[in-house]
Design a protein around this motif. Structure first.
Motif, PDB file in Angstrom:
ATOM      1  N   ALA A  22       4.410  -0.078   7.399  1.00  0.00           N
ATOM      2  CA  ALA A  22       3.835  -0.631   5.963  1.00  0.00           C
ATOM      3  C   ALA A  22       5.189  -1.079   5.172  1.00  0.00           C
ATOM      4  CB  ALA A  22       3.334   0.476   5.155  1.00  0.00           C
ATOM      5  N   ASN A  23       5.032  -2.329   4.553  1.00  0.00           N
ATOM      6  CA  ASN A  23       5.969  -2.729   3.678  1.00  0.00           C
ATOM      7  C   ASN A  23       5.822  -2.025   2.312  1.00  0.00           C
ATOM      8  OD1 ASN A  23       7.945  -4.066   2.045  1.00  0.00           O
ATOM      9  ND2 ASN A  23       7.180  -6.066   2.735  1.00  0.00           N
ATOM     10  N   PRO A  24       6.952  -1.102   1.735  1.00  0.00           N
ATOM     11  CA  PRO A  24       6.888  -0.517   0.766  1.00  0.00           C
ATOM     12  C   PRO A  24       6.784  -1.216  -0.550  1.00  0.00           C
ATOM     13  CG  PRO A  24       9.224  -0.213   1.651  1.00  0.00           C
ATOM     14  CD  PRO A  24       8.264  -0.624   2.764  1.00  0.00           C
ATOM     15  N   PHE A  25       7.342  -2.238  -0.551  1.00  0.00           N
ATOM     16  CA  PHE A  25       7.364  -3.039  -1.999  1.00  0.00           C
ATOM     17  C   PHE A  25       6.014  -3.566  -1.929  1.00  0.00           C
ATOM     18  CE2 PHE A  25      12.050  -3.451  -0.351  1.00  0.00           C
ATOM     19  CZ  PHE A  25      12.460  -2.747  -1.533  1.00  0.00           C
ATOM     20  N   LYS A  26       5.432  -4.129  -0.932  1.00  0.00           N
ATOM     21  CA  LYS A  26       4.072  -4.756  -0.918  1.00  0.00           C
ATOM     22  C   LYS A  26       2.911  -3.754  -1.014  1.00  0.00           C
ATOM     23  CE  LYS A  26       5.283  -9.003   0.758  1.00  0.00           C
ATOM     24  NZ  LYS A  26       5.250  -9.969   1.806  1.00  0.00           N
ATOM     25  N   GLU A  32       1.749   3.402  -7.907  1.00  0.00           N
ATOM     26  CA  GLU A  32       1.123   3.224  -9.187  1.00  0.00           C
ATOM     27  C   GLU A  32       0.096   4.423  -9.324  1.00  0.00           C
ATOM     28  OE1 GLU A  32      -0.203  -0.570  -9.279  1.00  0.00           O
ATOM     29  OE2 GLU A  32       2.142  -1.259  -9.442  1.00  0.00           O
ATOM     30  N   ALA A  33      -0.098   5.247  -8.308  1.00  0.00           N
ATOM     31  CA  ALA A  33      -1.031   6.070  -8.322  1.00  0.00           C
ATOM     32  C   ALA A  33      -0.704   7.354  -9.347  1.00  0.00           C
ATOM     33  CB  ALA A  33      -1.351   6.665  -6.922  1.00  0.00           C
ATOM     34  N   GLN A  34      -1.851   7.820  -9.894  1.00  0.00           N
ATOM     35  CA  GLN A  34      -1.726   8.770 -10.945  1.00  0.00           C
ATOM     36  C   GLN A  34      -1.342  10.247 -10.330  1.00  0.00           C
ATOM     37  OE1 GLN A  34      -1.477   8.488 -14.357  1.00  0.00           O
ATOM     38  NE2 GLN A  34      -2.070   6.183 -13.892  1.00  0.00           N
ATOM     39  N   ILE A  35      -1.837  10.437  -9.212  1.00  0.00           N
ATOM     40  CA  ILE A  35      -1.811  11.808  -8.654  1.00  0.00           C
ATOM     41  C   ILE A  35      -0.695  11.706  -7.202  1.00  0.00           C
ATOM     42  CG2 ILE A  35      -2.918  13.692  -7.295  1.00  0.00           C
ATOM     43  CD1 ILE A  35      -5.357  13.049  -8.741  1.00  0.00           C
ATOM     44  N   LYS A  36       0.471  12.221  -7.227  1.00  0.00           N
ATOM     45  CA  LYS A  36       1.375  11.880  -6.102  1.00  0.00           C
ATOM     46  C   LYS A  36       1.556  12.851  -5.171  1.00  0.00           C
ATOM     47  CE  LYS A  36       3.706   8.983  -5.794  1.00  0.00           C
ATOM     48  NZ  LYS A  36       3.653   8.151  -4.750  1.00  0.00           N
ATOM     49  N   THR A  37       0.784  12.979  -4.201  1.00  0.00           N
ATOM     50  CA  THR A  37       1.034  14.092  -3.225  1.00  0.00           C
ATOM     51  C   THR A  37       1.036  13.500  -1.925  1.00  0.00           C
ATOM     52  OG1 THR A  37      -1.318  14.710  -3.100  1.00  0.00           O
ATOM     53  CG2 THR A  37      -0.121  16.079  -4.532  1.00  0.00           C
ATOM     54  N   ASP A  38       1.574  14.072  -1.124  1.00  0.00           N
ATOM     55  CA  ASP A  38       1.622  13.321   0.522  1.00  0.00           C
ATOM     56  C   ASP A  38       0.278  13.196   0.990  1.00  0.00           C
ATOM     57  OD1 ASP A  38       4.322  13.188   0.540  1.00  0.00           O
ATOM     58  OD2 ASP A  38       4.783  14.860   1.634  1.00  0.00           O
ATOM     59  N   LYS A  39      -0.695  14.267   0.758  1.00  0.00           N
ATOM     60  CA  LYS A  39      -2.036  13.986   1.080  1.00  0.00           C
ATOM     61  C   LYS A  39      -2.822  12.768   0.494  1.00  0.00           C
ATOM     62  CE  LYS A  39      -5.303  17.596   2.112  1.00  0.00           C
ATOM     63  NZ  LYS A  39      -6.102  19.082   1.912  1.00  0.00           N
ATOM     64  N   VAL A  40      -2.598  12.882  -0.660  1.00  0.00           N
ATOM     65  CA  VAL A  40      -3.194  11.751  -1.625  1.00  0.00           C
ATOM     66  C   VAL A  40      -2.839  10.532  -0.889  1.00  0.00           C
ATOM     67  CG1 VAL A  40      -3.586  10.470  -3.718  1.00  0.00           C
ATOM     68  CG2 VAL A  40      -3.847  12.977  -3.404  1.00  0.00           C
ATOM     69  N   ASP A  41      -1.493  10.278  -0.970  1.00  0.00           N
ATOM     70  CA  ASP A  41      -0.673   9.019  -0.340  1.00  0.00           C
ATOM     71  C   ASP A  41      -1.418   8.725   1.072  1.00  0.00           C
ATOM     72  OD1 ASP A  41       0.562   8.711  -2.675  1.00  0.00           O
ATOM     73  OD2 ASP A  41       2.535   9.472  -1.797  1.00  0.00           O
ATOM     74  N   ALA A  42      -1.321   9.554   1.791  1.00  0.00           N
ATOM     75  CA  ALA A  42      -1.774   9.282   3.278  1.00  0.00           C
ATOM     76  C   ALA A  42      -3.284   8.938   3.377  1.00  0.00           C
ATOM     77  CB  ALA A  42      -1.645  10.721   4.129  1.00  0.00           C
ATOM     78  N   ARG A  43      -4.129   9.253   2.448  1.00  0.00           N
ATOM     79  CA  ARG A  43      -5.531   8.964   2.415  1.00  0.00           C
ATOM     80  C   ARG A  43      -5.680   7.487   1.863  1.00  0.00           C
ATOM     81  NH1 ARG A  43     -10.438  10.933   2.719  1.00  0.00           N
ATOM     82  NH2 ARG A  43      -9.618  13.401   2.821  1.00  0.00           N
ATOM     83  N   ILE A  44      -4.790   7.232   0.816  1.00  0.00           N
ATOM     84  CA  ILE A  44      -4.819   5.780   0.258  1.00  0.00           C
ATOM     85  C   ILE A  44      -4.263   4.849   1.528  1.00  0.00           C
ATOM     86  CG2 ILE A  44      -3.574   4.555  -1.122  1.00  0.00           C
ATOM     87  CD1 ILE A  44      -3.604   6.592  -3.544  1.00  0.00           C
ATOM     88  N   LEU A  45      -3.036   5.298   2.279  1.00  0.00           N
ATOM     89  CA  LEU A  45      -2.621   4.484   3.216  1.00  0.00           C
ATOM     90  C   LEU A  45      -3.747   4.077   4.295  1.00  0.00           C
ATOM     91  CD1 LEU A  45       1.035   5.324   3.740  1.00  0.00           C
ATOM     92  CD2 LEU A  45       0.125   2.868   3.397  1.00  0.00           C
ATOM     93  N   ASP A  47      -6.883   4.462   3.857  1.00  0.00           N
ATOM     94  CA  ASP A  47      -8.103   3.560   3.470  1.00  0.00           C
ATOM     95  C   ASP A  47      -7.669   2.227   3.459  1.00  0.00           C
ATOM     96  OD1 ASP A  47      -9.687   5.639   3.021  1.00  0.00           O
ATOM     97  OD2 ASP A  47      -9.282   5.981   0.863  1.00  0.00           O
ATOM     98  N   LEU A  48      -6.434   1.772   3.130  1.00  0.00           N
ATOM     99  CA  LEU A  48      -5.794   0.527   3.103  1.00  0.00           C
ATOM    100  C   LEU A  48      -5.813  -0.140   4.317  1.00  0.00           C
ATOM    101  CD1 LEU A  48      -3.034   0.845   0.496  1.00  0.00           C
ATOM    102  CD2 LEU A  48      -4.956  -0.577   0.329  1.00  0.00           C
ATOM    103  N   LEU A  49      -5.167   0.702   5.415  1.00  0.00           N
ATOM    104  CA  LEU A  49      -5.181   0.451   6.913  1.00  0.00           C
ATOM    105  C   LEU A  49      -6.432  -0.127   7.472  1.00  0.00           C
ATOM    106  CD1 LEU A  49      -3.094  -0.280   9.119  1.00  0.00           C
ATOM    107  CD2 LEU A  49      -3.500   2.312   9.935  1.00  0.00           C
ATOM    108  N   ARG A  50      -7.505   0.843   7.192  1.00  0.00           N
ATOM    109  CA  ARG A  50      -9.036   0.716   7.626  1.00  0.00           C
ATOM    110  C   ARG A  50      -9.360  -0.757   7.095  1.00  0.00           C
ATOM    111  NH1 ARG A  50     -10.934   5.097   5.588  1.00  0.00           N
ATOM    112  NH2 ARG A  50      -9.748   6.570   6.789  1.00  0.00           N
ATOM    113  N   GLY A  51      -8.979  -1.095   5.795  1.00  0.00           N
ATOM    114  CA  GLY A  51      -9.450  -2.571   5.248  1.00  0.00           C
ATOM    115  C   GLY A  51      -8.578  -3.662   5.604  1.00  0.00           C
ATOM    116  N   ARG A  52      -7.612  -3.370   6.585  1.00  0.00           N
ATOM    117  CA  ARG A  52      -6.608  -4.423   6.896  1.00  0.00           C
ATOM    118  C   ARG A  52      -5.783  -4.960   5.702  1.00  0.00           C
ATOM    119  NH1 ARG A  52      -7.622  -6.294  12.342  1.00  0.00           N
ATOM    120  NH2 ARG A  52      -9.331  -5.059  13.218  1.00  0.00           N
TER     121      ARG A  52
END
Length: 145
Positions: A22-26, A32-45, A47-52
């Motif tokens: 993943a391009n970190p700048f994009k 910008e997430a309010q809750i910053k944990t590796d578990k939450v970041d992994a879930r968001i990534l 979800d984004l990957l599933r939606g292409r």
């Protein structure tokens, strides 16, 4: 380039076409997430990957990565050598009593004999000696090309 080691491990297990870097700048939604944990970041990534929706970057082949690493190291050592040469020039420039030899390259064969034989004052010599010793260790590892 901290991703190389992980990519090489994953590449053994999964076809490289399925690995997405993943391009970190994009991918700003994670930053910008309010809750910053590796578990939450992994879930968001995930979800984004599933939606292409993940903006990926190009992953060069192994041979290209190795060549780039060699070039990166060479650039680092050339910068170090230049920094040391500039330091020696500055130290010698501040010592007006020193008789510099007439040579085109202070770091050529004739110029390298300068600090030991130029009669530099002891305070100046103690500053120059470590720099010239370090410079000796940055000799040409690769021919000019």
């Amino acid at each position: 380039m901290n991703w190389h080691w992980l990519f090489e491990i994953l590449e053994r297990e999964v076809p490289s076409e399925r690995i997405v870097l993943a391009n970190p700048f994009k991918t700003r939604i994670i930053a910008e997430a309010q809750i910053k944990t590796d578990k939450v970041d992994a879930r968001i990534l995930a979800d984004l990957l599933r939606g292409r929706l993940v903006s990926s970057v190009h992953i060069p082949g192994r041979e290209t990565r190795q060549i780039k690493e060699v070039l990166r190291q060479r650039c680092f050592f050339v910068r170090q050598r230049t920094m040391l040469r500039n330091r020696i020039h500055r130290l010698l420039g501040g010592q007006h009593e020193v008789k510099l030899p007439q040579c085109s390259d202070l770091f050529g064969r004739k110029g390298r004999r300068l600090p030991g034989k130029a009669g530099t004052p002891s305070a100046g010599q103690t500053s120059i000696d470590p720099a010239t010793d370090a410079l000796k260790g940055t000799g040409r590892a690769h021919p000019r090309g």
